[in-house]
Write a protein that holds these residues in place. Structure first.
Motif, PDB file in Angstrom:
ATOM      1  N   SER A  35     -11.088  20.241 -40.958  1.00 27.91           N
ATOM      2  CA  SER A  35     -10.584  19.581 -42.163  1.00 27.91           C
ATOM      3  C   SER A  35      -9.545  20.475 -42.824  1.00 27.91           C
ATOM      4  N   HIS A  36      -8.787  19.870 -43.702  1.00 29.35           N
ATOM      5  CA  HIS A  36      -7.725  20.579 -44.401  1.00 29.35           C
ATOM      6  C   HIS A  36      -7.639  20.036 -45.821  1.00 29.35           C
ATOM      7  N   ARG A  37      -7.650  20.931 -46.793  1.00 22.93           N
ATOM      8  CA  ARG A  37      -7.506  20.529 -48.194  1.00 22.93           C
ATOM      9  C   ARG A  37      -6.722  21.613 -48.919  1.00 22.93           C
ATOM     10  N   GLY A  38      -5.589  21.227 -49.476  1.00 27.09           N
ATOM     11  CA  GLY A  38      -4.750  22.201 -50.174  1.00 27.09           C
ATOM     12  C   GLY A  38      -4.293  23.288 -49.223  1.00 27.09           C
ATOM     13  N   ASN A  39      -4.542  24.532 -49.611  1.00 27.43           N
ATOM     14  CA  ASN A  39      -4.126  25.639 -48.745  1.00 27.43           C
ATOM     15  C   ASN A  39      -5.301  26.197 -47.940  1.00 27.43           C
ATOM     16  N   LEU A  40      -6.349  25.385 -47.746  1.00 27.29           N
ATOM     17  CA  LEU A  40      -7.507  25.805 -46.960  1.00 27.29           C
ATOM     18  C   LEU A  40      -7.737  24.869 -45.787  1.00 27.29           C
ATOM     19  N   PHE A  52     -22.816  25.218 -39.939  1.00 24.48           N
ATOM     20  CA  PHE A  52     -21.894  26.317 -40.200  1.00 24.48           C
ATOM     21  C   PHE A  52     -20.562  25.755 -40.684  1.00 24.48           C
ATOM     22  N   ARG A  53     -19.896  26.513 -41.559  1.00 20.73           N
ATOM     23  CA  ARG A  53     -18.558  26.126 -42.017  1.00 20.73           C
ATOM     24  C   ARG A  53     -17.736  27.395 -42.220  1.00 20.73           C
ATOM     25  N   ILE A  54     -16.615  27.469 -41.504  1.00 22.84           N
ATOM     26  CA  ILE A  54     -15.693  28.599 -41.629  1.00 22.84           C
ATOM     27  C   ILE A  54     -14.446  28.088 -42.332  1.00 22.84           C
ATOM     28  N   VAL A  55     -14.123  28.694 -43.451  1.00 22.65           N
ATOM     29  CA  VAL A  55     -12.955  28.292 -44.235  1.00 22.65           C
ATOM     30  C   VAL A  55     -11.891  29.376 -44.094  1.00 22.65           C
ATOM     31  N   MET A  56     -10.668  28.940 -43.881  1.00 22.56           N
ATOM     32  CA  MET A  56      -9.568  29.857 -43.635  1.00 22.56           C
ATOM     33  C   MET A  56      -8.367  29.442 -44.480  1.00 22.56           C
ATOM     34  N   PRO A  57      -7.754  30.404 -45.185  1.00 17.95           N
ATOM     35  CA  PRO A  57      -6.545  30.054 -45.938  1.00 17.95           C
ATOM     36  C   PRO A  57      -5.383  29.776 -44.991  1.00 17.95           C
ATOM     37  N   GLN A  60       1.292  28.098 -47.155  1.00 26.12           N
ATOM     38  CA  GLN A  60       2.162  26.959 -47.439  1.00 26.12           C
ATOM     39  C   GLN A  60       3.355  27.455 -48.222  1.00 26.12           C
ATOM     40  N   SER A  61       4.421  26.683 -48.157  1.00 24.58           N
ATOM     41  CA  SER A  61       5.599  27.078 -48.921  1.00 24.58           C
ATOM     42  C   SER A  61       5.293  26.910 -50.401  1.00 24.58           C
ATOM     43  N   GLU A  62       6.010  27.612 -51.202  1.00 27.89           N
ATOM     44  CA  GLU A  62       5.816  27.563 -52.650  1.00 27.89           C
ATOM     45  C   GLU A  62       6.330  26.261 -53.251  1.00 27.89           C
ATOM     46  N   LEU A  84       6.292  30.369 -41.739  1.00 26.91           N
ATOM     47  CA  LEU A  84       4.981  29.841 -42.121  1.00 26.91           C
ATOM     48  C   LEU A  84       4.228  29.305 -40.912  1.00 26.91           C
ATOM     49  N   GLU A  85       4.914  28.556 -40.063  1.00 26.91           N
ATOM     50  CA  GLU A  85       4.279  27.999 -38.874  1.00 26.91           C
ATOM     51  C   GLU A  85       3.800  29.117 -37.954  1.00 26.91           C
ATOM     52  N   ARG A  86       4.596  30.145 -37.787  1.00 29.31           N
ATOM     53  CA  ARG A  86       4.214  31.263 -36.932  1.00 29.31           C
ATOM     54  C   ARG A  86       2.984  31.980 -37.491  1.00 29.31           C
ATOM     55  N   ALA A  87       2.974  32.217 -38.796  1.00 33.60           N
ATOM     56  CA  ALA A  87       1.822  32.876 -39.423  1.00 33.60           C
ATOM     57  C   ALA A  87       0.558  32.036 -39.267  1.00 33.60           C
ATOM     58  N   ASN A  88       0.671  30.725 -39.434  1.00 37.67           N
ATOM     59  CA  ASN A  88      -0.491  29.854 -39.288  1.00 37.67           C
ATOM     60  C   ASN A  88      -0.959  29.766 -37.841  1.00 37.67           C
ATOM     61  N   ARG A  89      -0.021  29.787 -36.887  1.00 39.03           N
ATOM     62  CA  ARG A  89      -0.405  29.835 -35.463  1.00 39.03           C
ATOM     63  C   ARG A  89      -1.212  31.092 -35.185  1.00 39.03           C
ATOM     64  N   LYS A  90      -0.756  32.217 -35.725  1.00 37.71           N
ATOM     65  CA  LYS A  90      -1.467  33.484 -35.541  1.00 37.71           C
ATOM     66  C   LYS A  90      -2.868  33.415 -36.151  1.00 37.71           C
ATOM     67  N   SER A  91      -2.995  32.820 -37.328  1.00 37.87           N
ATOM     68  CA  SER A  91      -4.307  32.711 -37.980  1.00 37.87           C
ATOM     69  C   SER A  91      -5.267  31.875 -37.143  1.00 37.87           C
ATOM     70  N   TRP A  92      -4.801  30.728 -36.663  1.00 34.24           N
ATOM     71  CA  TRP A  92      -5.659  29.878 -35.839  1.00 34.24           C
ATOM     72  C   TRP A  92      -6.023  30.573 -34.531  1.00 34.24           C
ATOM     73  N   HIS A  93      -5.075  31.286 -33.946  1.00 36.00           N
ATOM     74  CA  HIS A  93      -5.346  32.011 -32.708  1.00 36.00           C
ATOM     75  C   HIS A  93      -6.380  33.109 -32.959  1.00 36.00           C
ATOM     76  N   ALA A  94      -6.245  33.847 -34.060  1.00 38.33           N
ATOM     77  CA  ALA A  94      -7.206  34.898 -34.394  1.00 38.33           C
ATOM     78  C   ALA A  94      -8.595  34.308 -34.620  1.00 38.33           C
ATOM     79  N   LEU A  95      -8.669  33.160 -35.276  1.00 41.59           N
ATOM     80  CA  LEU A  95      -9.966  32.509 -35.479  1.00 41.59           C
ATOM     81  C   LEU A  95     -10.572  32.105 -34.140  1.00 41.59           C
ATOM     82  N   ALA A  96      -9.764  31.581 -33.233  1.00 41.00           N
ATOM     83  CA  ALA A  96     -10.258  31.202 -31.914  1.00 41.00           C
ATOM     84  C   ALA A  96     -10.814  32.417 -31.173  1.00 41.00           C
TER      85      ALA A  96
END
Length: 182
Positions: A35-40, A52-57, A60-62, A84-96
């Motif tokens: 799921s996605h809500r706001g910047n989470l 279980f629920r893992i929440v990750m920031p 997003q652009s300002e 922003l897209e690159r940073a979010n790809r890295k975050s999802w990859h790190a979570l995986a």
């Protein structure tokens, strides 16, 4: 030098989410939901009788940049979007990768699913263990006093929960306020 694979650049956010879903399913987890809500963003699942629920920031652009038709402004907006897209790809990859490691430890019998994801266990009332314990831990560090976690006497433990005498003990951690004063 790191390759794009190790930095997470070669995976889209969607590919990482798919990998997470497949890894959880292979372990036997059910009801995997993203799921996605706001910047989470969050991934929730059931496994070993727990939720279980893992929440990750998510960055997003300002806000939308005012594009006045200037090519430089347009390029800046595109560069920001790519960053922003690159940073979010890295975050999802790190979570995986983190989920893979936790599931691997649980599958090998080194740990349980609950111990690996303890902070993310959803309790009655829809809060996670982390949600409940963060203020308690923060208060303990501010006060310098050990929290009791509901035990009437922290020294009154059962024989089986005692740490063996030859087990290495860590020194106590000073509170953040004590460190500031030094």
């Amino acid at each position: 030098m790191t390759s794009p694979y190790t930095r997470g650049d070669s995976y889209s956010s969607e590919a990482s989410r798919k990998h997470i879903q497949q890894a959880l399913a292979a372990y036997g987890a059910t009801d995997v939901v993203f799921s996605h809500r706001g910047n989470l963003s969050a991934v929730a699942f059931r496994g070993d009788g727990r939720q279980f629920r893992i929440v990750m920031p998510i960055l997003q652009s300002e806000g939308a940049l005012a594009i006045r038709g200037d090519i430089a402004d347009s390029r800046l907006h595109e560069a920001n979007a790519r960053s922003l897209e690159r940073a979010n790809r890295k975050s999802w990859h790190a979570l995986a990768l983190a989920i893979d490691a936790k599931l691997g430890a649980a599958a090998a019998g080194i740990a349980t699913l609950e111990s690996e994801f303890l902070a993310h266990v959803v309790l009655p009332g829809n809060h996670t263990v982390l949600d409940e314990l963060e203020p308690v831990i923060d208060s303990a560090y501010r006060s310098g006093r050990r929290p009791s976690f509901g035990r009437p006497d922290p020294s009154a433990r059962t024989e089986e929960s005692q740490v063996p005498a030859d087990f290495p003990h860590l020194r106590s951690v000073p509170s953040p306020t004590a460190r500031r004063g030094s």
